[in-house]
Design an enzyme around this catalytic site. Sequence first.
Site, PDB file in Angstrom:
ATOM      1  CE  LYS A 191      -3.984  -1.726   2.637  1.00  0.00           C
ATOM      2  NZ  LYS A 191      -4.993  -1.546   1.585  1.00  0.00           N
ATOM      3  NE  ARG A 197     -11.029  -9.649  -2.192  1.00  0.00           N
ATOM      4  CZ  ARG A 197     -11.343  -8.743  -3.104  1.00  0.00           C
ATOM      5  NH1 ARG A 197     -11.691  -9.106  -4.322  1.00  0.00           N
ATOM      6  NH2 ARG A 197     -11.333  -7.465  -2.795  1.00  0.00           N
TER       7      ARG A 197
HETATM    8  N1  BES Z   1      -8.198  -3.650   4.234  1.00  0.00           N
HETATM    9  C1  BES Z   1      -8.307  -3.229   2.890  1.00  0.00           C
HETATM   10  C2  BES Z   1      -9.598  -2.431   2.616  1.00  0.00           C
HETATM   11  C3  BES Z   1      -9.721  -1.117   3.322  1.00  0.00           C
HETATM   12  C4  BES Z   1      -9.290   0.050   2.707  1.00  0.00           C
HETATM   13  C5  BES Z   1     -10.322  -1.032   4.553  1.00  0.00           C
HETATM   14  C6  BES Z   1      -9.430   1.268   3.358  1.00  0.00           C
HETATM   15  C7  BES Z   1     -10.458   0.178   5.197  1.00  0.00           C
HETATM   16  C8  BES Z   1     -10.025   1.328   4.600  1.00  0.00           C
HETATM   17  C9  BES Z   1      -8.323  -4.439   1.955  1.00  0.00           C
HETATM   18  O1  BES Z   1      -7.575  -5.524   2.392  1.00  0.00           O
HETATM   19  C10 BES Z   1      -7.763  -3.999   0.658  1.00  0.00           C
HETATM   20  O2  BES Z   1      -6.649  -3.579   0.635  1.00  0.00           O
HETATM   21  N2  BES Z   1      -8.560  -4.097  -0.399  1.00  0.00           N
HETATM   22  C11 BES Z   1      -8.156  -3.694  -1.690  1.00  0.00           C
HETATM   23  C12 BES Z   1      -8.719  -4.683  -2.667  1.00  0.00           C
HETATM   24  C13 BES Z   1      -8.220  -4.512  -4.066  1.00  0.00           C
HETATM   25  C14 BES Z   1      -6.740  -4.836  -4.124  1.00  0.00           C
HETATM   26  C15 BES Z   1      -8.986  -5.423  -4.981  1.00  0.00           C
HETATM   27  C16 BES Z   1      -8.712  -2.296  -1.953  1.00  0.00           C
HETATM   28  O3  BES Z   1      -9.818  -1.982  -1.506  1.00  0.00           O
HETATM   29  O4  BES Z   1      -7.991  -1.511  -2.572  1.00  0.00           O
HETATM   30 ZN    ZN Z   2      -5.557  -5.424   1.844  1.00  0.00          ZN
END
Ligand code: BES
Ligand code: ZN
Length: 497
Positions: free
Chosen positions: A280, A354
């Site tokens: 990230k 997931r």
């Molecule tokens: N934990 C994150 C989602 C999230 C983002 C929760 C901001 C709370 C605040 C999740 O694991 C994630 O990173 N999801 C990705 C999925 C994508 C790579 C398909 C996302 O939402 O960018």
């Molecule tokens: Zn994530």
Amino acid sequence: MIIKVKRAAVQKLKTPCLVLGVWESKSKSGLLQELDAELGGRIGRALREGEFTGKSLQTLLVDGTDSVRFQRLLLVGLGKDRQAGGELLRQAAATAARLLQEKKITSFVCALHQAELKKLGFEERVRAVVEGIFLARYRYDRYVTKNRDNLPGAFSEVILALEVGPALEFVEAAVEQGRAVAEAVCFARDLVNAPGNLKSPAYLADQAALAAGEFGLACRILERPELEEKGFGGLLGVAQGSSRAPRLIVLEHRGGDEGEPPVVLVGKGVVFDAGGISLKPAEKMDEMKMDMAGGAAVMGTLVAAARLKLPVNLVGIVPAVENLPSGTAYRPGDILTSLSGQTIEVLNTDAEGRLILADALCFARQYNPRLVVDLATLTGACIIALGHHASAVLGNDEALIKKLIAAGERSGERLWQLPLWDEYSQQIKSDVADVKNVGGRPAGTITAAAFLKEFAEGLCWAHLDIAGTAWEEKGKAWAPKGGTGVGVRLLVDFLSN
Ligand code: BES
Ligand code: ZN
Ligand code: ZN
């Protein structure tokens, strides 16, 4: 904090502050008129001049006079809607509590529960007010070592006064229920706010075991060897990047008849989500310590269910893991075999939630659940779709979804349904495995749920995406900055009804 219930007229009690709810309307209620006369017309003037109108959550703090027993009077606006639910009283109580706390007034007499709301019984009003006070009092300050004297004061005593109404023992029971729910929310908040260096998967498991001991829940923790033996390929795949081993936490409340199929709650427990190899960006990455908020909601709900002795069999499952990049981390392109035997092509290691939920949903089957609800901070896309005012709900059972939405309306933890049509599943088809873990940019929250649906087949299942509601950025009277504990009140309401 002590909450006392006293059979008395509110204006007869000696107190540093009397807190009263006021509807937005042209005419003053009998009590308000009486108080206004004793305060030399101070309230009437504020109403006439528009300083205070009774608009929802507006406040007016005025000094008492020699002729009254309270040192101050705090009016809290309730707006116009007498059909409003408990959330109004919760927010009003929290607003009052927050204001008094900032002024270091540590004890008050409360009459907010006397506001007549058409849809709420007396005890429900008491519960809402008590919840509001406790929620407003919450702060995560255990790491503040300096100037602790300057922290906003906590209340020593709150008195709920009632002149008429049900027998005191019923009101006292309602107070205890409100306290139990609010403390369960605060337990969840503590878990979410705990920093990543403290909060390993093992720490979450320890907290679950401690809570289980305290409140009489059954608790089982699965560690790595057992997870390997059983084949938790999703959980173990995500865990590969961290030196802190994963856990599967299982809590049980047996409040129903023996043999009665349980409600199973599943909560995402990623103690820190750096994204893994699909790292990230640095900005706000610290907030990803909240990526176990679903798990915290499940643990909080189990604690509340035990304390309220809810007559239902309940199982809580929290896959706990850390998602970090490292030389041993799983990579984009890896193919994992989930507990169900289905294979998953990992195209983005940041879509880890997931993967662990897939295993947990499969693990849930052994309980022959009546229904399964999972909660997860699953997608950033959910924040784009709904912002911070509602969680998303999706699933394969419309009746269950309707009941959850209704619980959301009552509890103030609102849900908004997104569609889960078969067409969306096209986006997670893989060329080399049964499914892939990302579905591209369009409808990110839905394709994440479509992924979970593959693992929930045959279950009566709903999924709540709490990415936008689990963390409070600005701070509200009833939820300071940080973890909100969202889900606990919603699920307690759902299970109680
Ligand atoms: N934990 C994150 C989602 C999230 C983002 C929760 C901001 C709370 C605040 C999740 O694991 C994630 O990173 N999801 C990705 C999925 C994508 C790579 C398909 C996302 O939402 O960018
Ligand atoms: Zn994530
Ligand atoms: Zn995540």
